[in-house]
Write a protein that holds these residues in place. Structure first.
Motif, PDB file in Angstrom:
ATOM      1  N   ILE A 192      29.962 -34.356 -16.979  1.00 14.12           N
ATOM      2  CA  ILE A 192      28.920 -33.551 -16.342  1.00 14.12           C
ATOM      3  C   ILE A 192      29.528 -32.409 -15.538  1.00 14.12           C
ATOM      4  O   ILE A 192      29.051 -31.265 -15.599  1.00 14.12           O
ATOM      5  CB  ILE A 192      28.035 -34.452 -15.466  1.00 14.12           C
ATOM      6  N   GLN A 193      30.592 -32.679 -14.797  1.00 13.45           N
ATOM      7  CA  GLN A 193      31.234 -31.616 -14.017  1.00 13.45           C
ATOM      8  C   GLN A 193      31.727 -30.499 -14.922  1.00 13.45           C
ATOM      9  O   GLN A 193      31.503 -29.308 -14.657  1.00 13.45           O
ATOM     10  CB  GLN A 193      32.407 -32.176 -13.200  1.00 13.45           C
ATOM     11  N   LYS A 194      32.384 -30.867 -16.018  1.00 14.90           N
ATOM     12  CA  LYS A 194      32.892 -29.851 -16.950  1.00 14.90           C
ATOM     13  C   LYS A 194      31.744 -29.078 -17.600  1.00 14.90           C
ATOM     14  O   LYS A 194      31.883 -27.875 -17.885  1.00 14.90           O
ATOM     15  CB  LYS A 194      33.768 -30.513 -18.005  1.00 14.90           C
ATOM     16  N   ILE A 219      22.630 -42.245 -11.024  1.00 15.21           N
ATOM     17  CA  ILE A 219      23.915 -41.535 -11.136  1.00 15.21           C
ATOM     18  C   ILE A 219      23.759 -40.255 -11.950  1.00 15.21           C
ATOM     19  O   ILE A 219      24.489 -39.282 -11.738  1.00 15.21           O
ATOM     20  CB  ILE A 219      24.994 -42.461 -11.742  1.00 15.21           C
ATOM     21  N   TRP A 220      22.819 -40.227 -12.871  1.00 19.62           N
ATOM     22  CA  TRP A 220      22.527 -39.019 -13.657  1.00 19.62           C
ATOM     23  C   TRP A 220      22.115 -37.878 -12.725  1.00 19.62           C
ATOM     24  O   TRP A 220      22.663 -36.770 -12.795  1.00 19.62           O
ATOM     25  CB  TRP A 220      21.425 -39.338 -14.652  1.00 19.62           C
ATOM     26  N   TYR A 221      21.169 -38.151 -11.850  1.00 19.62           N
ATOM     27  CA  TYR A 221      20.697 -37.118 -10.931  1.00 19.62           C
ATOM     28  C   TYR A 221      21.760 -36.768  -9.894  1.00 19.62           C
ATOM     29  O   TYR A 221      21.940 -35.589  -9.555  1.00 19.62           O
ATOM     30  CB  TYR A 221      19.419 -37.590 -10.237  1.00 19.62           C
ATOM     31  N   LYS A 222      22.466 -37.764  -9.393  1.00 17.29           N
ATOM     32  CA  LYS A 222      23.453 -37.528  -8.352  1.00 17.29           C
ATOM     33  C   LYS A 222      24.616 -36.681  -8.873  1.00 17.29           C
ATOM     34  O   LYS A 222      25.105 -35.790  -8.172  1.00 17.29           O
ATOM     35  CB  LYS A 222      23.974 -38.855  -7.806  1.00 17.29           C
ATOM     36  N   ALA A 223      25.041 -36.939 -10.113  1.00 17.45           N
ATOM     37  CA  ALA A 223      26.179 -36.192 -10.662  1.00 17.45           C
ATOM     38  C   ALA A 223      25.820 -34.735 -10.944  1.00 17.45           C
ATOM     39  O   ALA A 223      26.538 -33.806 -10.547  1.00 17.45           O
ATOM     40  CB  ALA A 223      26.683 -36.871 -11.929  1.00 17.45           C
ATOM     41  N   SER A 248      30.745 -26.919  -8.239  1.00 18.72           N
ATOM     42  CA  SER A 248      31.297 -27.423  -9.505  1.00 18.72           C
ATOM     43  C   SER A 248      32.810 -27.593  -9.483  1.00 18.72           C
ATOM     44  O   SER A 248      33.348 -28.458 -10.187  1.00 18.72           O
ATOM     45  CB  SER A 248      30.905 -26.481 -10.651  1.00 18.72           C
ATOM     46  N   ASN A 249      33.504 -26.793  -8.703  1.00 20.02           N
ATOM     47  CA  ASN A 249      34.974 -26.819  -8.745  1.00 20.02           C
ATOM     48  C   ASN A 249      35.550 -27.746  -7.676  1.00 20.02           C
ATOM     49  O   ASN A 249      36.237 -27.330  -6.749  1.00 20.02           O
ATOM     50  CB  ASN A 249      35.528 -25.397  -8.592  1.00 20.02           C
ATOM     51  N   ASP A 281      37.879 -40.659  -6.484  1.00 30.41           N
ATOM     52  CA  ASP A 281      37.734 -41.452  -5.261  1.00 30.41           C
ATOM     53  C   ASP A 281      36.265 -41.515  -4.825  1.00 30.41           C
ATOM     54  O   ASP A 281      35.764 -42.572  -4.428  1.00 30.41           O
ATOM     55  CB  ASP A 281      38.583 -40.860  -4.137  1.00 30.41           C
ATOM     56  N   PHE A 282      35.584 -40.366  -4.880  1.00 33.95           N
ATOM     57  CA  PHE A 282      34.191 -40.311  -4.444  1.00 33.95           C
ATOM     58  C   PHE A 282      33.320 -41.250  -5.281  1.00 33.95           C
ATOM     59  O   PHE A 282      32.563 -42.067  -4.745  1.00 33.95           O
ATOM     60  CB  PHE A 282      33.661 -38.881  -4.548  1.00 33.95           C
TER      61      PHE A 282
END
Length: 890
Positions: A399-401, A445-449, A457-458, A466-467
């Motif tokens: 998701i981050q990428k 976790i879908w919404y949180k991510a 984003s970076n 860790d988070f």
């Protein structure tokens, strides 16, 4: 909304022994007051005594209200400690709210007020939103797709205020600031028109309920800094309006008419007048046919409707209008619209209607780039997720990428996020539980991510591990190491569906439910099933599809990019690692154990799916090799892989039969791959199992037939001729023609029939001028006394002078007559023209008009609706084309 003053909230850290705290607040902002209430609740929970004052206290420690800070970005905030006081400031009311909530989170986490804080923060994406579909899993009786009035019978949850509060609280907890409500034609449920009183499609009692709940939702959303956006499709009209004028509620081929334009314009005006702070999301595609109509409708109906509403309330502040790029030329529409209306946004699907890659490219990415270059805000829409439904998905890394790609590749600066699953069945999750799980809770976790990376984003990858490990450890009551194992399971499993679909799928759309599997015929002959144009070029890194890979293997050619064999190896490895990781965490779980078991089962499901699919691909590769080698041994070698795939599928059935209600929440005829979802069928793995068993049996039978033949070949079974049905033609045409070799179907030289499938040889085609089809389209009117099917031939090409076949990706009503399926592939060849695929359109008794778009198409006559149709590839291909081998599975 702008505020002249900004709240500076100062909390005394050196309080009296009773931990007394005074908050002085500006009462003019609902958002700030909402935040203060949240903060007060958190302080009270930790035994602080909180007082709120509008004036400066005499005590040494005090709270100030000052001018807003010009140094902060939109929605940004500062939290600073000075002289043992905490100061919160924001760029605007939302920023101040977020600052207060940040302090609240830290108090709830630590149980006390932090002694030292120095935080400055603001979001990267200006809009961060989720959506709720006022849709259902099936069509309402007598209605088409998207046609769902707002009533307690259709949507009992819509009137549940406690549910709305829970959802809106989830949104603000994740710092989400926009909520999209999707519906085909919401206006007839929300406004009444003096000129069209008959258009309302809810009772007076329900209308009052709708007014109340819509006002409640928008007010509660505003308190939380959330902008509500009402979406609608074009052109759809209400059912009573359509019945009054004797028209269809939606007709893609229908031109814009004055009465429909007037009704729509006045509906929008009334909505803006009633709800001036609610945005509009406009979908021009799917129910309109031409780009010219799109431009005209947007600039001459929708924008004037908004302007009429503003004039009625004496306002000059333009509410935002979001233009959806799907199935329209959005850059052209924006070019024509911007001189008329400035507060415009654009939105486009990120990976289509799935999640496939964080390396988007190709023609779909070019659309994003054009829209983001206009200077207005461009929104990336994570849409439907047809390949993720129904198993839990929560890979923060993927998701981050993906969010980084939205910024770096597409130039988007806003997010519009669909539910991960059960969009058509909201608010419930697909799990078979009693009571049913809420989707927002299950997929936390879908919404949180997505919201975390939409804000920033970076973030450092190590810090993120860790988070999320801590988040998961807290949820399931484990230590940090076990939390990291759960995270690894999410991230390993999170690669399986994206990689599988982008390399083997027919489409990224909800026409395909990936996790129900695919048939071998779809793997070895995907183009019979109409691969959605641009899919392979846009929804993943450079690579090869299966049929191209097999050809290169046979010809000893080098491979390029991501290959099918690479992907099946990778998804199997991902599944194995995910299972190992989730099992390592199991013994440490002390909280929410039932949910952990469901998550663990989902990981097992992904693993079984990866192995099932891998074995199917191995079998398909050997079948494709046979198409070159003609060696039956290749088929013998394929058989054990197909048998093993069935064994893995049986395991998938066992894992899902007691845990899931369905694999996909859209349970209509729009779903075609791996098999049609007509009448709510074929929505579970248990239902699909007999079809895969039959596929294996057919393959075994055909291998034996090959071995029993004298020359290692068997004659293909030819279809029986379809018998013509009588209808009364009500429209003029150019006559008819027999489907015989040598018949010239157009006056232009070269359009001569060469090969015709046996099923078609007794039919009579209807003549049309090629020039008329290219400039005006094709139209036929007829009357039938019994159910019939119209046989239509679409040329198998992407050249624009030929009419494209029905596409459910762009025309949601594209299977109303059962026309989306290819019944006979490669069924006709003509001299100097592309080969032809056959579709059929079902019509009940009555008078009918079929209007098709511009481009050449063949109308080949009528057959009885009960005529036996066996879907097959007839195999009439050019001398340089490879004949498909999917017949081995029929």
């Amino acid at each position: 909304m702008k505020y002249l003053s900004l709240l500076l909230v100062v909390f005394t850290l050196s309080c009296s022994s009773k931990n007394e705290i005074t908050i002085v607040s500006d009462q003019e902002s609902p958002r700030i007051n909402f935040g203060i209430q949240k903060l007060t609740d958190a302080l009270n929970a930790e035994d602080y005594e909180v007082s709120i004052s509008a004036e400066k206290p005499d005590q040494e420690n005090f709270i100030l209200i000052a001018e807003e800070s010009d140094s902060l970005e939109k929605e940004g905030f500062e939290i600073k400690t000075a002289d043992k006081n905490i100061t919160i400031s924001g760029a605007d009311a939302s920023g101040t709210l977020y600052g207060i909530l940040e302090l609240t989170d830290q108090i709830e986490k630590t149980g006390t007020i932090p002694e030292s804080l120095n935080i400055t923060d603001s979001p990267e994406m200006v809009l961060r939103g989720t959506c709720i579909g006022l849709q259902k899993t099936t069509y309402l009786e007598g209605r088409g797709v998207y046609e769902y009035p707002y009533t307690p019978e259709n949507f009992p949850w819509f009137y549940d205020k406690e549910l709305w509060i829970e959802y809106l609280d989830m949104m603000v907890d994740n710092r989400l600031n926009s909520l999209y409500l999707w519906n085909g034609h919401p206006f007839a449920s929300l406004v009444k028109l003096d000129d069209y009183p008959f258009a309302v499609e809810v009772s007076d009692e329900d209308f009052k309920k709708n007014e109340e709940i819509f006002r409640f939702v928008t007010e509660e959303a505003d308190k939380r800094g959330i902008w509500v956006i009402q979406m609608f499709y074009n052109i759809i009209v209400s059912k009573p309006f359509a019945e009054h004028y004797g028209i269809e509620t939606q007709d893609r081929s229908r031109p814009i008419t004055p009465v429909i334009a007037d009704y729509t314009r006045k509906s929008i005006a009334a909505f803006v007048e009633k709800y001036p702070n609610v945005g509009l999301l406009v979908a021009l595609g799917e129910a309109m046919n031409t780009i010219d109509d799109d431009v005209a409708w947007f600039t001459k109906t929708i924008i004037p409707g908004v302007q009429d509403g503003l004039q009625a309330i004496g306002s000059t502040e333009e509410p935002p209008i979001i233009l959806r790029a799907h199935d329209t030329d959005a850059p052209l529409v924006m070019e024509k619209a911007l001189p008329l209306y400035k507060n415009l946004y654009t939105t486009h699907k990120y990976n289509g209607e799935s999640l496939t890659t964080y390396q988007p490219r190709g023609p779909w990415s070019e659309i994003h780039k054009k829209l983001s270059s206009l200077g207005s805000t461009h929104i990336s829409n994570v849409h439907i997720l047809a390949n993720l439904e129904p198993f839990r998905y929560g890979s923060p890394d993927f998701i981050q990428k993906s969010v980084q790609a939205m910024h770096d590749v597409h130039g988007a600066n806003a997010l519009h996020l669909y539910p991960q699953t059960s969009y058509w069945d909201w608010p419930y999750a697909p799990d078979k539980t009693a009571p049913r799980l809420l989707e927002m809770d299950r997929d936390w976790i879908w919404y949180k991510a997505w919201s975390r990376y939409a804000w920033e984003s970076n973030r450092d990858r190590k810090d993120e591990i860790d988070f999320w490990s801590t988040q998961l450890a807290d949820k399931y009551g484990t230590d940090q190491e076990s939390g990291s194992h759960i995270l690894k399971a999410y991230e390993e499993a999170g690669e399986i569906a994206p990689k599988t679909l982008r390399r083997f799928g027919i489409t990224e759309g909800n026409r395909q439910t990936l996790l129900l599997g695919m048939f071998e015929s779809q793997l070895v002959n995907p183009y019979k099933w109409r691969v959605y144009p641009g899919f392979y070029e846009s929804c993943g890194p450079v690579g090869e599809i299966l049929i191209d890979y097999a050809k290169k293997e046979w010809e000893n050619q080098p491979h390029v990019g991501e290959t099918p064999v690479q992907i099946i190896d990778e998804i199997v490895a991902h599944g194995k690692k995910a299972v190992e990781a989730i099992d390592k965490a199991q013994s440490a779980v002390s909280e929410d154990q039932e949910e952990f078991k469901r998550l663990q089962n989902d990981v097992y499901c992904y693993n079984a799916f990866a192995n099932f699919f891998s074995e199917k691909v191995k079998a398909a590769l050997l079948v494709l090799r046979y198409s070159y080698s003609n060696e039956i041994s290749d088929l013998d070698n394929a058989l054990p892989h197909l048998e093993q795939s069935l064994a893995y599928y049986e395991k998938l059935v066992d894992l899902t039969k007691d845990s899931y209600l369905y694999a996909n929440s859209m349970q209509t005829a729009q779903r075609r791959i791996p098999i049609g979802g007509d009448d709510g069928n074929n929505k579970t793995w248990q239902e699909l199992l007999p079809h895969y068993e039959r596929e294996l049996a057919n393959f075994k039978r055909n291998i034996e037939r090959l071995k029993a033949s004298k020359n290692g070949k068997i004659d293909r079974v030819e279809g029986k001729p379809w018998q013509p049905a009588e209808v009364e033609l009500l429209s003029d045409n150019q006559g008819s023609y027999n489907l015989n070799s040598g018949t010239q179907i157009y006056s232009t030289e070269g359009a001569v029939l060469e090969k015709i499938a046996p099923e078609l040889r007794q039919l009579k085609g209807l003549k049309f001028k090629a020039s008329s089809q290219n400039t005006q389209g094709t139209k036929i009117q007829f009357k039938n006394d019994r159910p019939v099917k119209l046989v239509v031939g679409y040329f198998n090409t992407d050249q624009k002078r030929f009419l494209f076949p029905p596409s459910l990706e762009t025309n949601a009503a594209g299977n109303i007559h059962g026309e989306a399926e290819v019944i006979l592939a490669n069924a006709i060849t003509l001299k100097d023209l592309p080969r032809v695929n056959i579709h059929t359109y079902l019509y009940e008794p009555g008078e009918h008009t079929l209007s098709l778009g511009k481009g050449r198409v063949l109308l080949l006559g009528f057959i009885d609706a009960n005529e036996a149709e066996t879907s097959r590839d007839v195999g009439y291909v050019g001398k340089d084309d490879k004949e498909a081998v999917d017949w081995l599975f029929y």
